[in-house]
Write an enzyme that holds these catalytic residues in place. Structure first.
Site: not given
Length: 306
Positions: A142, A235, A237, A249
């Site tokens: 990323c 991403h 992962e 968030r």
């Protein structure tokens, strides 16, 4: 893959409970093989979560892996207990005379800043320069991928009108490529970023090739033809709930962000997110370890060079 990590590291218990084979130092010494040495430069704010995610994906083939966690000296994480950092992490200065079969440079939530304005940019460029002669294959993820493309090839990043967040379908450009071997014709990967790199800029660099992309999310996998440098724009992962936690968030900060696409059931943020990328992510990380690292790294690790 038997992965060698300290028994006190939180990931040891997490992965053991998932029936993933982890081993401590004493068990590893009874296996008469050279483990792959993998360093992880963890730039993510929630380092323990990132450790769990990456170590899970490094544990899926029958080779022994020895992991070293690295933190920056020029910036101290505000979201990870200092006791954890002191116990399990090392600084670049402490390992710069070593060789590694692989290095993972994670993402970081700093993509809207100019590279040179980031506190640890000089330290990161020193590490990326070092990786060219001391690491056989470096995987950038990323923002780490954008930073790597900028440092190595002067490829710029561009701000998007709106943050890309969600799980998107991708295709493979070359079905015979090692990094994408075994993937379905259409597979899914999470993306979460405010910036992008452009296809035309990558195509100008003869050393690079685009192995996978998406209509909605753009480029996903870029690699050098010798596989010494790999760049994931998404991403793979991420866990099931990572995009949800990032969305919550951002909302709490007052950011104007959309619900992650193709993620919540019926876009209901109270639902359990659909985990549609686990299989493809295991394949992708396994291919990197097997084809880009294990199959080509020198048996004598000291023979690694530019």
């Amino acid at each position: 893959m038997p992965i060698k990590i300290p028994t006190e590291l939180p990931a040891f218990k997490v992965l053991s409970n998932e029936n993933i084979f982890v081993m401590n130092d004493s068990r590893a010494k009874t296996q008469d093989i050279r483990p792959l040495k993998i360093a992880i430069l963890n730039l993510m704010p929630k380092k323990i979560l990132a450790e769990n995610q990456l170590l899970r994906h490094l544990s899926n083939t029958p080779l022994q892996v020895e992991v070293k966690l690295i933190q920056t000296k020029s910036y101290v994480s505000q979201n990870t207990p200092i006791e954890h950092l002191e116990k399990f992490y090392t600084y670049f200065d402490d390992i710069k005379d070593e060789k590694f079969d692989g290095l993972i440079i994670t993402g970081a939530p700093v993509e809207q800043m100019a590279f040179e304005d980031i506190t640890y940019w000089n330290e990161l460029t020193e590490i990326m320069k070092w990786s060219k002669s001391n690491v056989f294959s470096t995987l950038h993820i990323c923002w780490g991928a954008q930073a790597g493309l900028y440092y190595h090839y002067d490829i710029q990043k561009y701000k998007l009108e709106k943050k890309i967040s969600g799980v998107f379908s991708h295709w493979v450009n070359d079905e015979n490529a090692d990094l994408t071997r075994g993937l379905d014709d259409i597979f899914y990967v999470p993306h979460s970023r405010h910036t992008e790199v452009k296809k035309e800029d990558i195509n100008k660099i003869s050393e690079l090739e685009i192995l996978s992309e998406s209509k909605e999310a753009g480029i996903f996998i870029v690699a050098t033809k010798d596989r010494r440098k790999i760049f994931f724009m998404g991403h793979p992962e991420y866990d099931r709930n990572t995009l949800k936690e990032e969305y919550m968030r951002d909302r709490e900060k007052g950011d104007n962000v959309d619900i992650p696409q193709n993620y919540f059931v019926d876009n209901d943020i109270n639902s359990t997110p659909k985990f549609t990328w686990r299989g493809s992510s295991n394949i992708i990380f396994g291919n990197w370890l097997n084809y880009c690292v294990y199959q080509n790294t020198p048996y004598d690790i000291n023979d690694i060079s530019k």
